[in-house]
Design a protein around this motif. Structure first.
Motif, mmCIF file in Angstrom:
data_model
loop_
_atom_site.group_PDB
_atom_site.id
_atom_site.type_symbol
_atom_site.label_atom_id
_atom_site.label_comp_id
_atom_site.label_asym_id
_atom_site.label_seq_id
_atom_site.Cartn_x
_atom_site.Cartn_y
_atom_site.Cartn_z
ATOM 1 N N ILE A 9 43.523 39.625 39.182
ATOM 2 C CA ILE A 9 43.013 40.479 40.250
ATOM 3 C C ILE A 9 43.274 41.927 39.839
ATOM 4 N N HIS A 11 43.152 45.875 40.691
ATOM 5 C CA HIS A 11 43.193 46.841 41.789
ATOM 6 C C HIS A 11 43.103 48.237 41.193
ATOM 7 N N TYR A 49 52.333 44.402 42.102
ATOM 8 C CA TYR A 49 51.487 44.074 40.949
ATOM 9 C C TYR A 49 52.344 43.609 39.776
ATOM 10 N N HIS A 50 51.754 42.844 38.882
ATOM 11 C CA HIS A 50 52.458 42.403 37.682
ATOM 12 C C HIS A 50 52.430 43.470 36.584
ATOM 13 N N HIS A 71 49.880 41.134 45.866
ATOM 14 C CA HIS A 71 48.838 42.125 45.626
ATOM 15 C C HIS A 71 47.529 41.772 46.322
ATOM 16 N N ALA A 72 47.332 40.516 46.681
ATOM 17 C CA ALA A 72 46.125 40.102 47.417
ATOM 18 C C ALA A 72 46.552 39.753 48.841
ATOM 19 N N ASN A 78 47.440 34.811 45.610
ATOM 20 C CA ASN A 78 48.640 35.345 44.958
ATOM 21 C C ASN A 78 49.337 34.288 44.112
ATOM 22 N N SER A 81 47.409 33.913 40.654
ATOM 23 C CA SER A 81 46.861 35.090 39.979
ATOM 24 C C SER A 81 47.929 36.053 39.483
ATOM 25 N N GLY A 83 48.332 40.234 39.208
ATOM 26 C CA GLY A 83 47.774 41.470 39.751
ATOM 27 C C GLY A 83 47.975 42.629 38.790
ATOM 28 N N CYS A 85 47.140 46.820 38.409
ATOM 29 C CA CYS A 85 46.704 48.029 39.100
ATOM 30 C C CYS A 85 46.361 49.106 38.082
#
Length: 88
Positions: A9, A11, A49-50, A71-72, A78, A81, A83, A85
């Motif tokens: 995901i 962002h 976020y990761h 993050h979602a 989540n 997934s 995340g 950014c």
């Protein structure tokens, strides 16, 4: 136990693209600590976020891949997934 990741995901932040990665991380860490994660993760961050990628392409892992992010807005998403950014 490793998680099965089936989605990434992506962002973007509303911070300026030319903001340093360090400044972005400080800002994200502070706001996510207040809203989402009062306790830091294994990497010492409160960030949902990761990974965070700065405007110049520099990046930092901010959550271990084996840890569920926030993050979602959907817990099921989540759980499966990672995340990322993008600053700016």
């Amino acid at each position: 136990m490793p998680r099965t990741i089936s989605e990434i995901i992506v962002h973007h932040s509303i911070s300026p693209q030319n903001q340093t990665l360090k400044a972005s991380l400080t800002s994200f860490n502070y706001s996510h600590k207040l809203r989402l994660h009062p306790t830091p993760n294994k990497l010492g961050f409160h960030i949902a976020y990761h990974y965070v990628i700065g405007g110049k392409g520099d990046w930092k892992q901010t959550r271990p891949d084996d840890e569920i992010g926030f993050h979602a807005s959907n817990l099921a998403v989540n759980k499966r997934s990672i995340g990322i950014c993008l600053v700016g």
